[in-house]
Design an enzyme around this catalytic site. Structure first.
Site, short mmCIF file in Angstrom:
data_model
loop_
_atom_site.label_atom_id
_atom_site.label_comp_id
_atom_site.label_asym_id
_atom_site.label_seq_id
_atom_site.Cartn_x
_atom_site.Cartn_y
_atom_site.Cartn_z
N HIS A 1 38.56 6.03 35.63
CA HIS A 1 38.11 5.89 37.05
C HIS A 1 39.10 5.90 38.07
CE1 HIS A 1 34.83 4.33 39.71
NE2 HIS A 1 35.59 3.53 40.18
N HIS B 1 28.60 4.55 41.56
CA HIS B 1 28.61 3.41 41.09
C HIS B 1 27.47 3.20 39.93
CE1 HIS B 1 30.25 -0.84 42.27
NE2 HIS B 1 31.33 -0.10 42.25
#
Lengths: 223, 766
Positions: free
Chosen positions: B62, B113
């Site tokens: 990420h 998200h």
């Protein structure tokens, strides 16, 4: 004429309310929640938003802000005050207006172009409307259900203190379709819909918000 | 891991140097053996547990983009000098910044998200909004709008009833409380997202060009200030544990790793930051998001020209029992870090005080090249900041065109049964209009405030969201996000370009000139060579497409591991295009209102039903080749639409995409409840196709427009002069109840409404 707009932490539509004041040719004045000072304004708007996050009851903390120490007696003395959405909730919590606002009956935030009927066109903020007039005003809230006990509701109806009623359909379960009310004197008005979002062609569903602000301007000029 | 992190004694650098053989939990923290070995080499000993925590979160997929980075050179290779001219800040900063003229700059970015929103829909979606808004703030901009491209599994699956209402309430609950208008986005349903919903969030911000701020710590002796919310135990390991691991059936519950948002704190933080910028007391600024303090300290120091010294024990805590490693990893929301000149510190603190925002000096910029972090006087981190922030591992993952693709592309729609009568066409129109992807999305979008700030000129369901930036002149921006994952599954290169083309077209349809691109690339596991091939094809498609269109990619986000077991989602490269308008009062809405206006169809329709909504809804079919990409035709169409808007030649315009002309006509009719009569035989004959194909094909570079009769000659002359294919196909007619497709069928407004509006409330309630 000077119209004050209070900014609480978490106020959102304060800039919009200042713009609306400017749009009708009045002088907008920013008021700060932490100052018990109305800066000599001729009218006050409590704007929409989520004051202090509204994590407790909406408006329950804002009621205790220092600016309210100055505002409450001034309103009781006749100063025109308009509470929009969260501002309406603050006015109810401050007991300047009767009743309370609770969670929408469908339990969701709801943003729609809402039809309203003007029930009382003689308050400080509605004199440029005609009684019975239908208008479209933006409605956007999660806790807009107006409630009060039966006796209070009967009294409000009897005294003409219901200023706006939802037309077409009731968007949130408000008792007797009430969208906005006034105090006995007619200087303090609170409503859930947002007139400050209906003042400019191209930036809202109508121009039906303008008479709110021209009404109070006219009142100050004639006073 | 617990055994290591919960030891009462702090693992200092000194201690680490003398205990090289301690067994460290690098695997539990998501690091590979060679990555751990690499860390040992960088620090020249075993890392302390605090250092290990920092490296593990910053080297996660990420944060480090370790699987995707090698493909990013495609952006640079495809960005011309002309494209760079409009870019004030490019890829690599918190968000790219583009010049929109008259001294105004706009920054915009999308982020995913996805994983947190599956675990805890409300907080996952809410903190997604919060994170992207802080990214925009940290460029020095006032956030002015948000939009949320959302993708869910089957509408009728029980888990969708858990995920969707929570996600929508979270987006609304956070964004509404921030006072940011939500002006668009998408709501898409497909079985492939059942275990991996996509929750992407985009934010747009505006500032004067002179007010741009960057995330760097320079100037020896400058103070490093942490301000905003206190640090708690939420979101610890969120980055490494959640975002970089595939959900396996039967795995342990991961709820504690999702952060909890406080939008009120963020609203106050926004106003506070804007006051700090206005006062000129901020030298460098960085938001705290994924990887929290680990990220903020190492990135600020790495981007600067010196080192940094931090006293970690000064961090205000919500939970006094937090260990230093946890404080470094915590993803508590609503926090920012600023670099402040010591002489301006008092002024800085006065402003944070006014907003009741807690601010703490943690340390200062040093002249070394080390990031040194102490805990009650003991050194627990001593590393080169670049090695943490920017020199993480890079993988050249194997990639291979999936073997299934040939069979999938062979299986087109030609053999599917097609409607041949007017009644059958009518039935298919109503079926499509009521289908999950094409139905009315008000149940979702009415939960978002689209009016706050008073600058919204267009919002959903119009083609693009349009907001005013400059109140004096009306200068403003239009933004749209789009992606058809089904097209990308059939051909990721073309699918990515189709997403770009649609987003570009939507912005132009609103009347704005497309200017810049952001992307949110949602894919399966990078460890699957087929997924990696899809990913590379998509990036290549976007980069080359942007070069052809002459609009730069300003930044974006990659989300991998969107898969359950071996099954990946459709490749879903969501593309956001931003356009500019001199005066947004001239924007073109998507629905017609004025009877008598003439309806034109712009562009050519081909037999292109593969991957489209008709095949999906009526036959549950996915196969064949997606529609042909024609970016030159998109550019021409865009110019026509922008000129027509500027010169007042059209009163309404609607782009043709999912569901084709049939759905566009129905939507333009439904928007204001004004009917239309259309005739399609001539245009079908011109394009050599039947009326069914004319109605449902998803050929690109097409739009419908409503032209006032007084402007008809000027409009058609412009089309003819520029070579834009156009055909008069109908008239806006308030005497027609709904839609009259002459010679085929009529359908009343009430029937259209019922079909379009009842779908979501039937599942989710009023």
């Amino acid at each position: 004429m000077k119209v004050g707009v209070v900014t609480f932490p978490g106020s959102l539509d304060d800039r919009d309310a200042l713009r609306a004041v400017r749009a009708v040719g009045a002088e907008p004045v920013s008021l700060w929640h932490g100052d018990a000072d109305l800066k000599g304004v001729d009218a006050v708007i409590l704007p929409g938003g989520f004051s202090y996050g509204d994590y407790l009851r909406c408006g329950a903390i804002a009621r205790f802000a220092p600016v309210m120490d100055a505002l409450v007696p001034a309103a009781q003395g006749g100063l025109p005050v308009l509470g929009i959405c969260n501002g309406f909730q603050v006015l109810c919590e401050s007991h300047l207006l009767p009743g309370a606002l609770i969670r929408n009956d469908h339990r969701k935030f709801n943003c729609v172009d809402q039809r309203l009927v003007v029930e009382n066109a003689s308050t400080a903020w509605t004199s440029d409307f005609e009684a019975g007039q239908e208008i479209t005003i933006v409605l956007k809230n999660g806790e807009g259900g107006y409630v009060a006990d039966e006796a209070t509701l009967d009294r409000l109806e009897g005294e003409g203190q219901v200023v706006f009623r939802y037309a077409a359909s009731n968007p949130n379960g408000s008792y007797r379709d009430i969208a906005g009310v006034t105090n006995e004197r007619g200087n303090v008005v609170g409503l859930m819909p947002h007139p400050e979002h209906c003042i400019e062609d191209g930036y809202g569903p109508s121009l039906d918000g303008l008479p709110f602000f021209t009404s109070v301007l006219r009142q100050a000029v004639s006073a | 891991m617990t055994q290591q992190l919960n030891r009462p004694a702090v693992d200092t650098v000194e201690h680490a140097a003398t205990t090289p053989d301690v067994d460290q939990p690098w695997a539990e923290l998501g690091l590979k053996a060679d990555e751990y070995a690499n860390i040992r080499e960088i620090v020249g000993r075993r890392p302390t547990s605090a250092e290990l925590a920092m490296y593990s979160v910053m080297w996660s997929e990420h944060c480090s983009y370790k699987s995707s980075k090698v493909h990013f050179k495609l952006w640079g290779e495809n960005t011309t000098d002309e494209m760079r001219e409009k870019l004030l800040v490019g890829i690599g900063e918190n968000a790219g910044v583009v010049d929109i003229g008259e001294g105004w700059a706009v920054t915009f970015k999308a982020e995913s998200h996805n994983h947190p929103s599956y675990v805890e829909p409300y907080q996952g979606a809410a903190t997604g909004v919060g994170g992207i808004v802080r990214d925009i703030m940290s460029m020095g901009a006032r956030p002015i709008a948000v939009m949320d491209p959302l993708r869910f599994g089957n509408l009728h699956h029980p888990d969708t009833q858990r995920v969707l209402p929570g996600v929508v309430a979270g987006v609304g609950g956070y964004g509404n409380c921030l006072g940011l208008p939500n002006i668009g986005g998408e709501v898409v349903f497909d079985d492939c997202y059942q275990g991996n919903p996509l929750v992407n969030a985009l934010c747009v911000g505006a500032m004067r060009t002179s007010d741009i701020h960057l995330a760097k710590a320079s100037g020896v002796g400058n103070k490093v200030v942490l301000f905003g919310a206190k640090t708690g135990g939420d979101g610890i390991g969120g980055v490494s544990v959640l975002a970089s691991e595939t959900f396996d059936e039967g795995g342990p519950t991961k709820r504690p790793a999702v952060q909890v948002g406080d939008p009120f704190a963020e609203k106050v933080l926004i106003e506070c930051c804007l006051d700090l910028y206005k006062a000129g007391v901020v030298d460098g600024i960085q938001d705290l998001g994924g990887a929290g303090l680990s990220c903020a300290t190492s990135e600020l120091a790495s981007n600067g020209d010196g080192g940094m010294q931090i006293e970690l024990d000064r961090v205000p805590l919500r939970d006094a029992s937090l260990r230093p490693e946890e404080i470094l990893m915590s993803e508590s929301q609503e926090r920012m870090m600023a670099v402040v000149h010591p002489e301006r510190l008092e002024e800085f603190l006065a402003i944070t005080d006014r907003w009741d925002v807690e601010a703490t000096v943690l340390g200062e910029v040093t002249d070394g090249d080390r990031l040194v972090i102490t805990w009650h006087g003991d050194v627990i981190v001593d590393v080169p900041p670049r090695s943490v922030a920017h020199e993480g591992p890079t993988y050249q993952r194997p990639l291979e065109r999936p073997a299934y693709l040939d069979a999938l592309q062979e299986n087109g729609t030609r053999t599917l049964a097609k409607p041949s009568t007017g009644d059958a066409l009518r039935a298919d129109l109503l079926t499509l209009l009521a289908s999950p992807n094409l139905c009315d999305k008000s149940w979702v979008t009415d939960q978002y405030d689209r009016y706050v700030m008073g600058n919204t000129a267009l919002a959903m369901p119009d083609d693009a969201g349009v907001v005013r930036v400059d109140e004096e002149t009306g200068r403003g921006v239009a933004v749209s996000t789009d992606c058809n994952g089904r097209f990308a599954k059939l051909d990721p290169y073309a699918g990515a370009q189709l997403a770009l083309a649609e987003s570009y077209r939507n912005v132009a349809t609103s009347g704005a000139t497309p200017l810049a691109v952001t992307d949110c690339l949602n894919f399966g596991s990078p460890e699957d060579p087929g997924v990696m091939w899809q990913f590379r094809e998509a990036i290549r498609g976007i980069a080359e497409g942007c070069k052809t269109l002459g609009i730069p990619v300003t930044g974006g986000n990659v989300s991998f591991y969107n898969q359950t077991g071996d099954v990946a989602i459709h490749p879903t490269p969501v593309i956001g295009v931003l356009g500019v308008m001199d005066d947004v009062a001239r924007r073109t809405p998507s629905g017609w209102r004025t009877p008598g206006q003439v309806i034109y169809l712009l562009g050519t329709t081909r037999d292109e039903l593969d991957g489209g909504e008709w095949a999906n809804v009526v036959h549950g079919h996915l196969g064949g080749h997606p529609p042909v990409v024609d970016l030159a035709a998109e550019q021409l169409l865009g110019e026509i639409l922008v000129n027509a808007s500027r010169d007042g030649l059209v009163d309404a315009a609607h782009d043709l995409s999912d569901g084709g002309l049939a759905i566009a006509l129905a939507e333009a009719t439904l928007r204001h409840g004004v009917g239309a009569r259309v005739w399609l035989d001539d245009v079908a004959a011109r394009d050599g196709i039947d009326v069914f194909t004319t109605l449902f094909s998803e050929s690109t570079a097409r739009a419908i427009v409503a032209v006032p009769r007084s402007e008809e000659v000027r409009f058609t002359d412009m089309c003819t002069a520029r070579g834009q294919v156009h055909a008069r196909i109908g008239v806006v007619d308030d005497q027609t109840d709904g839609l009259d497709v002459q010679g085929q069928f009529t359908v009343s407004l009430e029937e259209l409404r019922r079909a379009h509006q009842d779908t979501l409330p039937a599942v989710f309630g009023r």
